[in-house]
Motif scaffolding. Sequence first.
Motif, PDB file in Angstrom:
ATOM      1  N   CYS A 163      12.984  17.241  10.459  1.00 57.55           N
ATOM      2  CA  CYS A 163      13.675  18.543  10.502  1.00 57.55           C
ATOM      3  C   CYS A 163      14.612  18.678   9.306  1.00 57.55           C
ATOM      4  CB  CYS A 163      14.463  18.654  11.809  1.00 57.55           C
ATOM      5  SG  CYS A 163      15.737  19.921  11.810  1.00 57.55           S
ATOM      6  N   THR A 164      14.612  19.850   8.695  1.00 55.55           N
ATOM      7  CA  THR A 164      15.476  20.067   7.531  1.00 55.55           C
ATOM      8  C   THR A 164      16.647  21.002   7.876  1.00 55.55           C
ATOM      9  OG1 THR A 164      13.983  21.820   6.864  1.00 55.55           O
ATOM     10  CG2 THR A 164      13.680  19.682   5.799  1.00 55.55           C
ATOM     11  N   VAL A 165      16.895  21.195   9.182  1.00 54.63           N
ATOM     12  CA  VAL A 165      18.018  21.994   9.667  1.00 54.63           C
ATOM     13  C   VAL A 165      17.998  23.410   9.065  1.00 54.63           C
ATOM     14  CG1 VAL A 165      20.485  21.868  10.286  1.00 54.63           C
ATOM     15  CG2 VAL A 165      19.279  19.798   9.693  1.00 54.63           C
ATOM     16  N   CYS A 166      16.808  23.987   8.980  1.00 50.73           N
ATOM     17  CA  CYS A 166      16.725  25.334   8.415  1.00 50.73           C
ATOM     18  C   CYS A 166      17.241  26.377   9.403  1.00 50.73           C
ATOM     19  CB  CYS A 166      15.300  25.659   7.984  1.00 50.73           C
ATOM     20  SG  CYS A 166      14.181  26.001   9.349  1.00 50.73           S
ATOM     21  N   GLY A 167      17.297  26.008  10.685  1.00 50.10           N
ATOM     22  CA  GLY A 167      17.907  26.900  11.685  1.00 50.10           C
ATOM     23  C   GLY A 167      16.992  28.000  12.198  1.00 50.10           C
ATOM     24  N   ARG A 168      15.678  27.907  11.953  1.00 51.02           N
ATOM     25  CA  ARG A 168      14.806  28.980  12.437  1.00 51.02           C
ATOM     26  C   ARG A 168      13.888  28.519  13.578  1.00 51.02           C
ATOM     27  NH1 ARG A 168      12.574  32.944   7.849  1.00 51.02           N
ATOM     28  NH2 ARG A 168      11.739  31.114   6.831  1.00 51.02           N
ATOM     29  N   TRP A 212       7.432  21.794  10.142  1.00 49.99           N
ATOM     30  CA  TRP A 212       7.415  20.336  10.256  1.00 49.99           C
ATOM     31  C   TRP A 212       6.820  19.881  11.580  1.00 49.99           C
ATOM     32  CZ3 TRP A 212       8.356  17.620   5.953  1.00 49.99           C
ATOM     33  CH2 TRP A 212       8.951  18.330   4.913  1.00 49.99           C
ATOM     34  N   ILE A 233       7.874  20.427  14.606  1.00 50.59           N
ATOM     35  CA  ILE A 233       8.832  20.007  15.633  1.00 50.59           C
ATOM     36  C   ILE A 233       9.111  21.154  16.618  1.00 50.59           C
ATOM     37  CG2 ILE A 233      11.152  19.078  16.049  1.00 50.59           C
ATOM     38  CD1 ILE A 233      10.994  17.930  13.140  1.00 50.59           C
TER      39      ILE A 233
HETATM   40  S1  SF4 Z   1      12.550  25.143  12.523  1.00 49.54           S
HETATM   41 FE1  SF4 Z   1      14.117  23.953  13.618  1.00 49.54          FE
HETATM   42  S2  SF4 Z   1      13.180  21.934  13.920  1.00 49.54           S
HETATM   43 FE2  SF4 Z   1      11.965  22.965  12.338  1.00 49.54          FE
HETATM   44  S3  SF4 Z   1      12.885  22.289  10.392  1.00 49.54           S
HETATM   45 FE3  SF4 Z   1      13.885  24.223  10.950  1.00 49.54          FE
HETATM   46  S4  SF4 Z   1      15.733  23.595  12.093  1.00 49.54           S
HETATM   47 FE4  SF4 Z   1      14.353  21.812  12.035  1.00 49.54          FE
END
Ligand code: SF4
Length: 510
Positions: free
Chosen positions: A422-427, A435, A437
């Motif tokens: 996870c890259t903490v993109c927040g979506r 990724w 997840i």
């Molecule tokens: S969508 Fe959620 S789980 Fe996936 S990389 Fe972004 S923050 Fe992480």
Amino acid sequence: MIPSTVPPKYKITIDHDKCILCGRCAKECAWDAIRKSKDKIITYDNRCGSCFRCASMCPRDAITIIENPSQGRKHPVWTPEARQDVLNQANSGCILLSGMGNAKDYPIYYDNIVLDACQVTNPSIDPLREPMELRTYIGSKPEKLEFEYVEEEIDGKKVKKSKLKTKIAPNLKLDTPIMIGHMSYGAISLNSHKAMAKAVKRCGTFMGTGEGGLHRDLYEYSDNIITQVASGRFGVNSEYLSKGAAIEIKIGQGAKPGIGGHLPGEKVSAEVSMTRMIPEGSDAISPAPHHDIYSIEDLAQLVRSLKEATRWKLPVFVKISAVHNVAAIANGIATSDADAVVIDGFKGGTGAAPKVFRDNVGIPIEVAISAVDDRLREQGNRNKVSIIASGGIRNSADVFKSIALGADAVYIGTAAMIAMGCTVCGRCYGGKCCWGIATQRADLVERLEIEEAADRVSNLIGAWTHEIKELLGAAGINSIESLRGNRDRLRGIGLNEVELKALGLKQAGL
Ligand code: SF4
Ligand code: SF4
């Protein structure tokens, strides 16, 4: 239509000298922010959330994603984010959704707390030579132990033996004080759940199911699973309850105190619908309160019902968000027959939460731990429940500090996800996690390789456990038990008097 007056947050740049037009980036981006035409790569900056999948997968290292330097007129109050939120709501008339944890720049108290170490007169302990006890028992402990003498016949002689008379409540035995908190199947993929289940089994610890039920593929990990009962009761039946080593009642969540859960319909696949026992494609919205809980007495009834349903063999935890009166609530929980209270701080992650809640409601976990530990001790209830802390724990030092502030163990969430990619993109709420997840799209889910992710999560827990042993040794302590609530081993730095008081700490140098 009024055109967007806020420039895109991120800018995707392709180095055309390096690019070989393989098209991998376009295939990897689930958000359609990159497309390949016949002879060029076309980028759509306004769709990019900077999840970084394209850049990581580019074989030529030809992609750069940066925060867009061209943010229009700068204004100290009306930042691009504030303006973008207004525009989005002016367009949609809807609540803004967000993912991950609180993204505001509130103080992180962990970073203003320093640890003690032994010097000269109080020797430190070398964890490579001396045993370090990290075993942690989560559950209710008796106030005192009573023994009785029983007569036994050994080799024809009558011998008096002592026997424990006190009834011990069921406890979870952890080899490390680090567990993985509740992230539901539905919010995250089955591959993520499987990877984490394998990791906790290897590390001798536990993971939570979240409120989405337990997929049958995870039944083999029952001994390391904590099932959850939330206000929506998704996936809850007697089989589910019996497939865990403990049960958690979720009253609140740090990322969205005061409201229930929300799983957007796009993420309710056939398998998720079966596991949650809800229609496929429908939004799974759990109500804000449990409709059968309006008092501590009601809560006690549910705690006892769940214990009854599992023949009083499993400990029952109660999870609440860290809010202003968290100490009083936790004390009430301690009198409800619950075995542990889980406190989730406002930096805790989420798959989907209204942005206004994620960024504005709740209090930091550090002060909540301290307040709850103090109140339980004052009321003589500390032995009745364990304290599990969660919400923004980023490293072994945060775990160590949480325990010294008064917790018995911690839940991690985002850190485990980062370990998996996870890259903490927040979506996460969008259902298209590149990724594999936070998604249920089969093509994306298969990107997460279960064994590799399990290795990475167990490496992380193992590395933190190792570091905690080193920190304990440096502090001259050989058991995690002796660290619990031992705030004398901590000092505050850069905090004012009120903050020090709330945390129950002395100023560094004193
Ligand atoms: S969508 Fe959620 S789980 Fe996936 S990389 Fe972004 S923050 Fe992480
Ligand atoms: S992945 Fe890299 S090399 Fe391939 S098309 Fe995209 S930018 Fe070009």
